[in-house]
Design an enzyme around this catalytic site. Structure first.
Site, short mmCIF file in Angstrom:
data_model
loop_
_atom_site.label_atom_id
_atom_site.label_comp_id
_atom_site.label_asym_id
_atom_site.label_seq_id
_atom_site.Cartn_x
_atom_site.Cartn_y
_atom_site.Cartn_z
N HIS A 69 0.86 -1.19 0.00
CA HIS A 69 0.00 0.00 0.00
C HIS A 69 0.89 1.23 0.00
CE1 HIS A 69 -3.77 -2.22 0.72
NE2 HIS A 69 -2.96 -3.06 1.34
N ARG A 71 -0.30 4.56 -0.53
CA ARG A 71 -1.01 5.71 0.07
C ARG A 71 -1.03 6.99 -0.76
NH1 ARG A 71 -3.43 2.00 2.95
NH2 ARG A 71 -2.49 1.53 4.96
N ASN A 101 -6.34 0.99 -3.02
CA ASN A 101 -7.21 1.63 -2.01
C ASN A 101 -6.62 2.94 -1.48
OD1 ASN A 101 -5.22 0.30 -0.51
ND2 ASN A 101 -6.59 -0.09 1.22
N HIS A 238 -3.32 -12.27 1.08
CA HIS A 238 -3.08 -12.48 2.53
C HIS A 238 -3.91 -13.59 3.19
CE1 HIS A 238 -6.49 -9.75 2.57
NE2 HIS A 238 -5.76 -8.67 2.38
N ASP A 311 1.86 -7.06 2.40
CA ASP A 311 0.69 -6.24 2.77
C ASP A 311 1.16 -5.00 3.54
OD1 ASP A 311 -1.89 -5.34 2.89
OD2 ASP A 311 -2.61 -6.90 4.26
N HIS A 315 0.57 3.42 8.39
CA HIS A 315 -0.42 4.24 9.10
C HIS A 315 0.29 5.28 9.94
CE1 HIS A 315 -4.02 2.15 7.91
NE2 HIS A 315 -3.46 0.99 8.18
O1 DOR Z 1 -4.47 -4.70 7.61
C1 DOR Z 1 -4.81 -4.27 6.52
N1 DOR Z 1 -4.47 -3.02 6.11
N2 DOR Z 1 -5.57 -5.04 5.73
C2 DOR Z 1 -6.12 -4.58 4.61
O2 DOR Z 1 -6.79 -5.32 3.95
C3 DOR Z 1 -5.92 -3.17 4.20
C4 DOR Z 1 -4.70 -2.60 4.77
C5 DOR Z 1 -4.64 -1.10 4.66
O3 DOR Z 1 -4.85 -0.57 3.57
O4 DOR Z 1 -4.33 -0.44 5.67
ZN ZN Z 2 -3.70 -5.08 1.54
#
Ligand code: DOR
Ligand code: ZN
Length: 430
Positions: A69, A71, A101, A238, A311, A315
């Site tokens: 990801h 961001r 996403n 995952h 994955d 954050h």
């Molecule tokens: O733990 C996760 N974080 N699982 C997901 O499916 C999405 C991901 C996120 O985008 O933070």
């Molecule tokens: Zn993911």
């Protein structure tokens, strides 16, 4: 540590153990690289250019992480395409696929082009995964053909499942016609509901709302049936439960075109780690039981699980420094993946070096139908340099990633990558 990208004119990797199961290569020798091409694999004397001493080190095909990801756009305070690429290179990856996403989601041609442009000059190749449905809203399919032309490597509504069986059926039909897989995040939302950890003894003791294994397995079963019916290319992201491994194994044995991934955290941690309410142990799917972990490792070994992907889910501090129930799901993984797998699987003889190369370098490219990456004279130099013996301590303050959220701080690991070479560029991290 600030990453330094060097342009390669010519570089000699000296006395390396060069390993590539794709060409049955396992030999201590030299590799001569000129610009972006492997010129020679064999002893090179008299060389005046840059030499990297690879005695007691291993050179493998550049690793690829197919589940990252980034961001960007929308949450650049967590990660950008460039900081994510730096983190990937620091973790030994030369290629990655990034999930759509973002805010807004990657769901049209110009969004795919935007990601490609951002990564254009980096050592790390970035392959955007595009959304299955517009806005990842689970209603209307995106313009898949358009996005493949722009460079999309597959389709996913990751973060959420493809909502209905009807959408999954159409998505698999279209994507497969275009030669790319649909990657599903397997979670039945009516079962996971507001759960925050694995449903089992520990969630009962802690009194926490929980996510049962069947939330994953029901969607795995649904997707396998649809893949079988449509003969579609399905990839399951995952995977975390023993039941899912069993379902996938059975489907594969009947020729269903399915591939699957798991992540380092499911292989080295269980729901025991959640006891302290550390929000850095919260991810989706959640850390599962010891038996699930055992079956994931067995699935890796017998070929049911094709790849290990991180994955990598950056954050911000405030999204994790809060109560467990409201904290964000996900941990970063690019800069710890190799060390965790080497220490906890390869050193413990649960996985061989060749298997690691297949799971972390060869299969991700096959799954996304990308060109292969072999260590051969005349081939593009796309390589990861490994120090198998180095002891190191995980320290997220030294990470390239903009985010620091992961539960492995201060873990002592053995084995680390110390460089990557790709696209005529080299990064050494020692
Ligand atoms: O733990 C996760 N974080 N699982 C997901 O499916 C999405 C991901 C996120 O985008 O933070
Ligand atoms: Zn993911």
């Amino acid at each position: 540590m600030a990453i330094k990208i060097e342009q390669v004119k010519s570089v000699l990797l000296k006395n390396a153990r060069v390993v590539d199961p794709q060409v049955k290569l396992d030999q201590i020798t030299d590799i001569l690289i000129e610009k972006d091409i492997i010129r020679k694999i064999g002893p090179v004397r008299e060389f005046k250019g840059k030499t990297v001493d690879c005695k007691n080190k291993i050179v493998i095909p550049g690793m690829m992480d197919m589940h990252v990801h980034l961001r960007e756009p929308g949450e650049e305070h967590k990660e950008t395409v460039i900081t994510g690429c730096h983190a990937a290179a620091a973790g030994g990856f030369t290629e990655l696929a990034c999930m759509p996403n973002t805010k807004p989601p990657i769901d049209c041609r110009s969004d795919v082009e935007f990601i490609k442009e951002r990564a254009e000059n980096h050592l790390v190749n970035v392959h955007p995964i595009a959304a299955v449905t517009i806005g990842q809203a689970g209603e209307q399919l995106t313009e898949m053909g358009d996005m493949i032309e722009a460079g999309a490597a597959g389709f996913s509504d990751d973060g959420k499942p493809v909502l209905t069986a009807a959408l999954m059926r159409r998505a698999l039909e279209y994507a497969t016609m275009l030669g790319k897989p649909v990657i599903d995040h397997c979670e039945d939302l009516s079962l996971s509901e507001s759960g925050v950890m694995h449903e089992g003894k520990i969630s009962a003791v802690l009194g926490m709302p929980s996510i049962p294994s069947i939330a994953e397995e029901i969607i795995v079963a649904r997707d396998l049936l649809i893949a079988e019916y449509t003969e579609g290319l399905l990839h399951l992201a995952h995977i975390s439960t023993a039941g899912a491994v069993r379902l996938i194994r059975e489907a594969k044995s009947r020729g269903v075109r399915v591939t699957a991934e798991t992540c380092p955290h499911y292989l080295v941690l269980t729901d025991e780690a959640v006891r302290g309410f550390n929000t850095l142990t919260k991810m989706n799917p959640p850390l599962r039981s010891e038996n699930d972990q055992k079956m994931l490792i067995r699935g890796l070994k017998d070929g049911t699980i094709d790849t290990i992907a991180t994955d990598h889910a950056p954050h911000a501090i405030e999204d994790k420094e809060c109560e467990f129930q409201v904290a964000a799901f996900g941990i970063i993984g690019l800069e710890t993946a190799f060390g965790l797998i080497w220490t906890h699987l390869v050193e413990k003889k649960l996985l061989t070096l060749e298997e690691l190369i297949l799971k972390m370098s060869v299969h991700p490219r096959q799954i996304l139908q990308l060109p292969e990456n072999k260590i051969e004279s005349g081939a593009p130099a796309n390589l990861t340099l490994v120090d198998p013996d180095i002891m190191w301590t995980v320290d997220n303050t030294a990470f390239e990633s903009k985010s620091k959220n992961m539960p492995f701080q201060d873990w002592k690991l053995k084995g680390k990558t110390f460089g990557v070479i790709n696209r005529g560029k080299m990064i050494l991290t020692v």
